[in-house]
Structures are given as structure tokens and as C-alpha cells.
Design an enzyme around this catalytic site. Structure first.
Site, mmCIF file in Angstrom:
data_model
loop_
_atom_site.group_PDB
_atom_site.id
_atom_site.type_symbol
_atom_site.label_atom_id
_atom_site.label_comp_id
_atom_site.label_asym_id
_atom_site.label_seq_id
_atom_site.Cartn_x
_atom_site.Cartn_y
_atom_site.Cartn_z
ATOM 1 N N ARG A 199 8.096 91.746 -9.644
ATOM 2 C CA ARG A 199 8.167 93.128 -10.566
ATOM 3 C C ARG A 199 9.466 93.260 -10.485
ATOM 4 N NH1 ARG A 199 7.991 99.091 -11.250
ATOM 5 N NH2 ARG A 199 9.238 100.749 -9.259
ATOM 6 N N TYR B 296 19.673 96.612 -8.622
ATOM 7 C CA TYR B 296 19.567 95.500 -9.234
ATOM 8 C C TYR B 296 20.810 95.413 -9.917
ATOM 9 C CZ TYR B 296 14.461 96.227 -8.451
ATOM 10 O OH TYR B 296 13.228 96.272 -8.264
ATOM 11 N N HIS C 216 11.529 105.222 -11.570
ATOM 12 C CA HIS C 216 12.189 105.425 -10.297
ATOM 13 C C HIS C 216 12.971 106.485 -10.442
ATOM 14 C CE1 HIS C 216 13.459 101.420 -9.293
ATOM 15 N NE2 HIS C 216 12.143 101.175 -8.964
ATOM 16 N N ARG D 139 4.092 98.861 -10.789
ATOM 17 C CA ARG D 139 4.016 98.861 -9.387
ATOM 18 C C ARG D 139 2.016 97.993 -9.213
ATOM 19 N NH1 ARG D 139 5.939 103.757 -10.052
ATOM 20 N NH2 ARG D 139 8.091 104.179 -8.843
ATOM 21 N N LYS E 85 4.218 107.212 -9.330
ATOM 22 C CA LYS E 85 4.933 108.294 -8.922
ATOM 23 C C LYS E 85 4.256 109.346 -8.217
ATOM 24 C CE LYS E 85 7.309 105.686 -5.607
ATOM 25 N NZ LYS E 85 8.777 105.473 -5.006
ATOM 26 N N HIS F 78 4.619 92.953 -5.394
ATOM 27 C CA HIS F 78 6.208 92.976 -5.445
ATOM 28 C C HIS F 78 7.659 92.414 -6.038
ATOM 29 C CE1 HIS F 78 8.263 97.530 -5.415
ATOM 30 N NE2 HIS F 78 8.798 97.182 -4.051
#
Length: 306
Positions: free
Chosen positions: A248, A280, A271, A156, A180, A245
Site C-alpha cells: 500500500r 508520502y 485518509h 488496506r 474507516k 501494508h
């Protein structure tokens, strides 16, 4: 709930401002989109008595109930704004949990992420190589390190710009990232990305705690966004098609097209839920459909008459 209850709190306003800055810098959101998100978030903050950033699942259930008379499209838009806002709060470490699962999903399909073709990526790296050949100065060495890491690792934008100075090592083919919720993960990086970073790091002051310093802190996401778009424009790619992004997304899409395992991709992208990574597979399916329709040996044949 009454919208006259209380205005958005100073904390909510500050976090909404930061969220809007992230959307502009990392996602390249249009001004109208940003204004719509701000309106929806400020309204939600008002309805929750100025404590949107601290909202619980029960709070969001009550908030959603106040949307009962709204059109489906409006509910979908408000839910989307709040989902992205809470994901941002978790990403930035402002809260450990994401209560957005309590929000309604009024049947709106999630759009496919914007990505780039292999030809687009090749054009970007071709232009990057030309710049380095023409002038291997500090600006182009930094540009090379940024682009190589963005596309070569899928990290990110926030993770990239805040990398510690010693995050990349000559003898270590991976980076330890804190993503995250403060969770750490190992992200492999290519030899060429590692080489580009090491060349750039030689120009970084030894006392700098960051790999990409700027003033007393690190490179901003807004500046990274500008850098990426400027290079893409030189490569002949429309500015609205690219952002950090999007690179990415290109990393993820191209890995999946190349046969990467979905679980492995989930780990690489950081994730928490594989459902996020599964978007995806839809990009990959779209690619396969285009491939069959354009490359199948019978595509030009006339169907036999019954």
C-alpha cells in the site's frame, strides 16, 4: 489513578488481541514490538478501570498526566501504541471517533513508512508472471488477483480480503470500498487488475458472498500476510521488508513520484486527514535528494577553488 484499580476488561483484552493480530498480519511487526504494545495497552486499560476502548479525550488527558515522571521516550512509545490502537478501533468500526488527539506528542519524529523500489515491485510481478505461466491453477490465480489489487489500488488488507464477490465488474474501472468509520469511497483499478480478478472469480463458488472466501468467512489477514511474504521471498526480497501494508505504501509513493496530486492520493488511500497523506511527501523528498546526489551532471565535478 492507580494501576491496582482494575484489570483490563474482557472487551479491552479482546480488542487488544485483535489489534496485535492486525499488527502482525498487516504490518509485520516484530514480536518484541507486539509485546511492548500489549504491555502499554493493558496498563492503560488498567489505569482507566478496564474501559480503554471507550475512553474519552478527558480520560486520555488524565492518563497522560500519570506519565509525568516517565522519560520522553517512554511517553512517546505509550502515545504511539494508543494512537495506533484507536485508529484500529475506528478502522474496524468499533467506535466512530478517535480521541487520540488528546495524547501528548513529546517531540518524537514520525518515521517514514517502509516502501519498495520500482525494481522490487518489478521483481515481484516478474515472479508472479512466471508462476502463472508455469501453473495457472487456482492458487496462482488467487495470488495474482490479490497482488494486482494490493499494488494496483492501495487498499488496506482488511478492505481487500473482505471484498464482496461482485465488487469488481467487467465494465466498471473502479471499486466501491467501505473503509474507516464505514465511509465509502471510489477506488480506480487498472485493466490488468480487473482482468486478474475476473479470471480468479471464475473459480469462486457462485454462492460465496466474498471474492476471497476461506471456510465460512473470507481470507484472513494473517494468511494474506503469509502469501505476500512467500511471493516476495521467491522474488529475492527479504521477508522483513514486505507486508500487505508495505505494498500500500509502495502504491502511494510511486504515484506521488509519478506526479499524483496529494489531494487525489488522500482520496485514493481513504485518509480522513491530509496530514496523514503528507508523510508520502517526505518519502518523495528523500527520493529527489537521492536523485540529485546520484544523477546531477556536476555530481562528479570538483568544486572550483575560490
Amino acid at each position: 489513578m492507580s494501576e491496582a484499580a482494575a484489570p483490563a476488561s474482557s472487551m479491552d483484552r479482546r480488542l487488544i488481541d485483535q489489534f496485535a493480530e492486525m499488527l502482525a498480519a498487516e504490518r509485520g511487526c516484530a514480536l518484541n514490538t507486539l509485546l511492548a504494545y500489549r504491555t502499554d495497552l493493558n496498563s492503560a486499560s488498567t489505569l482507566l478501570g478496564g474501559r480503554l476502548a471507550e475512553a474519552t479525550r478527558d480520560d486520555l488527558v488524565r492518563l497522560a498526566a500519570s506519565w509525568a515522571e516517565l522519560a520522553t521516550s517512554s511517553v512517546s512509545r505509550k502515545s504511539s501504541a494508543l494512537r495506533r490502537f484507536f485508529a484500529f478501533l475506528v478502522d474496524e468500526g468499533h467506535r466512530a471517533d478517535d480521541p487520540a488527539a488528546a495524547l501528548p506528542r513529546p517531540g518524537a519524529q514520525r518515521g517514514l513508512p517502509r516502501t519498495l523500489s520500482h525494481e522490487d515491485v518489478n521483481a515481484i510481478f516478474q515472479r508472479l508472471a512466471e508462476r502463472l505461466s508455469e501453473r495457472p491453477d487456482v492458487a496462482n490465480l488467487r495470488l495474482s488477483a490479490l497482488i494486482e489489487l494490493l499494488y494496483g489500488s492501495g487498499m488496506r488488507a482488511t478492505e481487500l480480503v473482505s471484498l464482496p464477490r461482485e465488487a469488481v465488474r467487467v465494465d466498471q474501472p473502479f471499486i466501491i470500498l467501505r473503509g474507516k468509520g464505514g465511509k465509502e469511497r471510489l477506488v480506480p483499478i487498472s485493466d490488468r487488475a480487473r482482468h486478474a480478478v475476473i479470471r480468479w472469480r471464475e473459480t469462486v463458488p457462485p454462492e460465496s458472498p466474498y471474492l476471497f472466501p476461506s471456510g465460512k468467512s473470507f481470507l484472513s489477514r494473517v494468511r494474506l500476510f503469509q502469501i505476500v511474504r512467500a511471493l516476495a521471498a521467491e522474488a529475492g526480497i527479504a521477508p522483513e521488508r514486505i507486508s500487505p501494508h508495505v505494498l500500500r505504501h509502495a502504491f502511494a509513493t510511486h504515484l506521488l513520484e509519478g506526479g499524483a496530486d496529494l489531494r487525489a492520493l488522500q482520496t485514493l488511500l481513504g485518509h480522513a486527514d491530509i496530514a496523514t497523506t503528507q508523510i508520502y511527501t517526505h518519502v518523495g523528498t528523500q527520493h529527489l535528494e537521492e536523485l540529485v546526489n546520484s544523477r546531477h551532471p556536476l555530481v562528479d565535478e570538483t568544486a572550483p577553488k575560490p
